[in-house]
Design an enzyme around this catalytic site. Structure first.
Site, PDB file in Angstrom:
ATOM      1  N   SER A  30      28.917  26.189  53.687  1.00 57.32           N
ATOM      2  CA  SER A  30      29.559  26.017  52.382  1.00 57.32           C
ATOM      3  C   SER A  30      30.949  25.447  52.572  1.00 57.32           C
ATOM      4  O   SER A  30      31.545  25.547  53.657  1.00 57.32           O
ATOM      5  CB  SER A  30      29.664  27.361  51.666  1.00 57.32           C
ATOM      6  OG  SER A  30      30.702  28.158  52.229  1.00 57.32           O
ATOM      7  N   ASP A  31      31.479  24.830  51.522  1.00 56.34           N
ATOM      8  CA  ASP A  31      32.903  24.533  51.501  1.00 56.34           C
ATOM      9  C   ASP A  31      33.646  25.863  51.423  1.00 56.34           C
ATOM     10  O   ASP A  31      33.066  26.911  51.119  1.00 56.34           O
ATOM     11  CB  ASP A  31      33.247  23.641  50.312  1.00 56.34           C
ATOM     12  CG  ASP A  31      34.519  22.845  50.537  1.00 56.34           C
ATOM     13  OD1 ASP A  31      35.330  23.222  51.403  1.00 56.34           O
ATOM     14  OD2 ASP A  31      34.708  21.835  49.833  1.00 56.34           O
ATOM     15  N   TRP A  32      34.939  25.842  51.682  1.00 59.59           N
ATOM     16  CA  TRP A  32      35.717  27.076  51.805  1.00 59.59           C
ATOM     17  C   TRP A  32      35.812  27.791  50.457  1.00 59.59           C
ATOM     18  O   TRP A  32      36.415  27.288  49.512  1.00 59.59           O
ATOM     19  CB  TRP A  32      37.100  26.747  52.358  1.00 59.59           C
ATOM     20  CG  TRP A  32      37.176  26.816  53.854  1.00 59.59           C
ATOM     21  CD1 TRP A  32      38.101  27.513  54.590  1.00 59.59           C
ATOM     22  CD2 TRP A  32      36.302  26.211  54.828  1.00 59.59           C
ATOM     23  NE1 TRP A  32      37.843  27.375  55.941  1.00 59.59           N
ATOM     24  CE2 TRP A  32      36.751  26.595  56.114  1.00 59.59           C
ATOM     25  CE3 TRP A  32      35.173  25.411  54.736  1.00 59.59           C
ATOM     26  CZ2 TRP A  32      36.108  26.177  57.279  1.00 59.59           C
ATOM     27  CZ3 TRP A  32      34.535  24.996  55.896  1.00 59.59           C
ATOM     28  CH2 TRP A  32      35.010  25.381  57.145  1.00 59.59           C
ATOM     29  N   GLY A  33      35.189  28.960  50.378  1.00 62.27           N
ATOM     30  CA  GLY A  33      35.117  29.692  49.125  1.00 62.27           C
ATOM     31  C   GLY A  33      34.027  29.188  48.206  1.00 62.27           C
ATOM     32  O   GLY A  33      33.982  29.561  47.033  1.00 62.27           O
ATOM     33  N   GLY A  34      33.132  28.353  48.732  1.00 63.42           N
ATOM     34  CA  GLY A  34      32.110  27.734  47.905  1.00 63.42           C
ATOM     35  C   GLY A  34      30.718  28.297  48.092  1.00 63.42           C
ATOM     36  O   GLY A  34      29.742  27.592  47.834  1.00 63.42           O
TER      37      GLY A  34
END
Length: 822
Positions: A215-219
């Site tokens: 995932s993207d960071w926090g995604g």
């Protein structure tokens, strides 16, 4: 895998910290470290980290149209990544340029999926041949920053397939990146990290991709669906939606052991591919490896990316007959090297247009004027502040707890005053901490000078012990990607040469205060300062220009105007028309005016007919000044061409009616007609066309020929054309091949790029260029068939120097329609 407990397998599905995967010591599984980003391997810390090579941004690399350079860039980034003690690079970014206003367009390559796919493939091959894993991103439909965590990209299947998935498809087929990063946005109603269609059906199913998806960071937006559909790794750690929640989902029957095994196996395979098992268990310290070879490559990439848009009356290059050069503009003495956000880093060094031109100009006279002030926020106070001991920057004191009590646990000297502590507050003070920033300013002039303070948590600014700015209970968020406040401004009377003590007090409480969410975050602040002289910048610049033989006006955007976290609001040059007025005044004062624009996206050019020469300089990294000076002074012939269309006005662009959307939904209503496809279809003349770029020499194309008359589902055709350098200096030309489907059942663009070749030619030299096409050059996606189709009928191959400069054509046919899935 057979030796791991279920809990251990689950632990692998989320990172342990901001940059590292989970280690399992008892089974010899080490933590793999990743690092940003597309134009340089930054290392551990977002700001003030280990010095690293700063390469040209994505669009500047795309403007080279040179796959060999992109391959070399990848190899260099592999060594840079290893020097940061990381094994995977979070790059390349291959999102499409749907609108000129995209905040991260500078970081991506092009409006065309073939250019993007081919160049990213070369980049990935170079990186992974160097033993470092590529992470192609952001998958998929991530073309804007407005509502970036929550926007729903509504894209019909055909444009999704033909435009937005296509660069990923090309790169996965040709370069096999070891990791894919999912995007923040939703795609047709489902977040990208838990999207069954894009992840399971297309990526895992049709394309047979067996690499890692993170995932993207926090995604990571779900516990169950993201795992079931193949998002293997939650970033960053510690986990927010996995760990114990995954164990609970298994007990409830929502996830199976096989679901966990598949994801965990891909995590372990990725760690192995990236070579982490072959390295010492204990991670070494990051280091810098500033080499001449890297400097030379960055400079060459700059030469080949610089794009000469206009050059009337042989204004360029600047020859030895020019004895006095005026260098003007807000970017002239600044190192505008890259855009903002996760692509940023601390470079080995920086070069400016002014310094580089002055150094190469020999005994010629150089005069200067700034011409305009264009800061989006106040310039960083670190440009002038020092610690009491005389070191540049500030003293940063960290306290355990959020009350500034006791003695500081850590005291650091930070060189800059953009002190966002996203990933670099000491772990020992977490989760609740406070901090003081101490520095002093000695102003150069007398007057009421301006201070600015923005903060993530609560903050107050004091001068000589008196409260100047109270930002403790702020409620209005600013644009920066760090979730900070708007910049609060205040004036303070100061005497030139006086010493003024600056103190910031802050902590990591969440602002605006939330009654339901977390109470503490990552904290940080930004301190700005400027002394504003009362003078007419434009008049001063015009007078300087009039005194010189040639005037170079260096204008554009910078990392404040183009950044991750927000989109541009206008295509105009900032600020309030000041740069447009500057260019017009200088052009009136000196008919030999050269405009150099530094930006990662198109700008409006109301002065385009008033100046004889224009260079699009992009963001070119640490060698930006040197590469530009080489081209201006004729040491090197520029050879870049536009990988995006420059429209005359914002209203002409294809996404104008559907940007940025409403109610956190954006409809990609232009369908398959983005970029040059749109301008062709509506017969709108752009300011400068896709593929346009001129040279200090001229090129003549011969009549093209083709190797056959029929293209089959497994066959290929080669188009041959001679290109001759008809000028007096060596140069490089980019030949382009577009394909037109004469008659199709569904509407298709007038033409679509199918191949391109960059060729180097000495004066008078002729070479034959070969461009090969296969089924991918003639097919389109038909949703009613759930397949790609090449329809029976006639096709035309258009050999061109740009999307509007067609030099010749050939014809061929598809004898019988055929389809394919991937």
């Amino acid at each position: 895998m057979s030796k791991l407990t279920l809990e251990q397998k689950v632990s692998l599905l989320a990172a342990q910290d901001f940059w590292r995967t989970q280690e399992i010591k008892e089974h010899g599984i080490p933590a793999l470290k990743v690092t940003d980003g597309p134009n340089g391997a930054r290392g551990e810390f977002f700001t003030d980290g280990t010095p690293a090579a700063l390469l040209p941004c994505g669009i500047s690399l795309a403007a080279t149209w040179n796959t060999e350079i992109l391959h070399s860039i990848g190899r260099t980034l592999a060594e840079e990544t290893k020097a940061r003690q990381a094994q995977a690079l979070l790059a390349p970014t291959v999102c499409m340029h749907r609108s000129p206003l995209g905040g991260r367009n500078f970081e991506s390559f092009s409006e065309d999926p073939l250019v993007t796919g081919k160049l990213s493939s070369a980049y990935i091959k170079g990186l992974q041949e160097g033993g470092v894993g590529a992470t192609i991103k952001h998958y998929v439909g991530n073309e804007q920053e407005t509502w970036r965590m929550t926007v729903d990209s509504i894209i019909e299947e055909r444009p999704l397939r033909e435009l937005y998935l296509k660069p990923f498809e090309i790169a996965i087929r040709e370069a096999k990146p070891w990791a894919v990063m999912s995007s923040y946005n939703l795609v047709n109603g489902k977040h990208a990290d838990m999207n069954e269609f894009t992840l399971r059906k297309v990526l895992r199913g049709e394309w047979k991709y067996d690499g890692l998806v993170m995932s993207d960071w926090g995604g990571t937006n779900s516990t169950v669906e993201s795992i079931k559909y193949g998002c293997d790794l939650e970033m960053p750690g510690p986990s927010k939606v996995r760990g114990k929640k995954v164990m609970d989902a298994i007990r409830k029957g929502e996830l199976t052991i096989q679901d966990i095994d598949e994801c965990a196996a891909r995590v372990l395979t990725w760690i192995e591919k990236c070579g982490r098992f072959d390295l010492p268990w204990t991670e070494s310290e990051e280091k810098s490896i500033d080499t001449q070879a890297t400097r030379d490559l960055i400079r060459q990439a700059g030469h080949e990316g610089l794009t000469l848009l206009k050059n009337e009356n042989h204004t360029l290059p600047i020859g030895p007959e020019v004895r006095k050069i005026a260098i003007i503009g807000p970017n002239a003495k600044q190192a505008i090297a890259g855009g903002g956000g996760s692509a940023s880093l601390k470079p080995y060094y920086l070069t400016t247009p002014y310094d580089s031109i002055k150094e190469m100009a020999g005994d010629r006279e150089i005069v200067y004027a700034p011409g305009a002030q264009t800061d989006k926020w106040l310039p960083l106070a670190s440009n002038i502040c020092t610690t009491p001991s005389g070191k540049p920057g500030v003293i940063l004191e960290f306290y355990k707890g959020d009350k500034l009590e006791g003695t500081p646990m850590f005291i650091q000297n930070r060189p800059k005053t953009d002190l966002y502590l996203w990933d670099n507050a000491p772990k020992e003070v977490l989760p609740e901490y406070s901090f003081r920033v101490k520095t002093q300013i000695i102003p150069e002039t007398t007057g009421k000078h301006t201070f600015g303070l923005s903060s993530v948590g609560p903050a107050k600014m004091y001068i000589n012990g008196e409260l100047l700015i109270d930002n403790w209970d702020w409620t209005d968020a600013g644009e920066a990607m760090f979730d900070g406040s708007v910049e609060e401004l205040a004036l303070w009377p100061m005497e030139a040469g006086g010493v003024y003590e600056i103190l910031i007090e802050s902590n990591n409480e969440v602002r605006p205060a939330s009654k339901t969410g977390p109470t503490h975050g990552y904290g940080g602040c930004r301190i700005g300062y400027v002394e504003r002289p009362d003078k007419d910048f434009v008049a001063e610049a015009a007078a300087v220009a009039a005194s010189a033989d040639v005037a170079i006006v260096v204008v554009g955007l910078d990392a404040e105007w183009e950044s991750e976290g927000y989109d541009r609001q206008t295509m105009d040059l900032p600020k309030d028309g000041s740069q447009d007025r500057l260019i017009a005044a200088v052009a009136k004062a000196n008919p030999r005016t050269i405009v150099v624009n530094q930006s990662g996206t198109p700008i409006t050019m109301p002065w385009v007919n008033e100046v004889p020469a224009i260079i699009q300089a992009w963001y070119q990294g640490q060698e930006a000044g040197n590469a530009l000076a080489d081209v201006l002074l004729g040491n090197v012939n520029p050879s870049g061409k536009l990988p995006v269309t420059f429209p005359k006005r914002l209203e002409d662009n294809p996404a104008y009616h559907n940007w940025p959307g409403q109610d956190q939904r954006v409809l990609y209503g232009e369908g398959v007609f983005i970029g040059y496809r749109h301008y062709d279809r509506l017969n709108i003349a752009p300011q400068f066309a896709f593929g346009h770029g001129i040279s200090y020499t001229t090129f003549e194309y011969g009549s093209p020929s083709i190797s056959g008359s029929t293209l089959s589902d497994s066959g290929k055709l080669t188009i041959l054309v001679s290109v001759k350098n008809t000028g007096t200096v060596a140069g490089k030309e980019i030949a382009q091949l577009y394909i037109r489907d004469v008659k199709s059942r569904l509407p298709r663009p007038e033409k679509e790029l199918a191949a391109f070749v960059k060729v180097a030619l000495e004066p008078g030299e002729t070479k034959t260029v070969e461009m090969t096409i296969d089924k991918y050059a003639v097919g389109y996606y038909d949703p009613s068939l759930s397949a790609w189709i090449a329809e029976e009928g006639q096709f035309v191959g258009l050999v061109a120097a740009s999307a509007v400069d067609i030099r010749g054509s050939v014809e061929f046919e598809v004898a019988e329609s055929f389809t394919w899935i991937a």
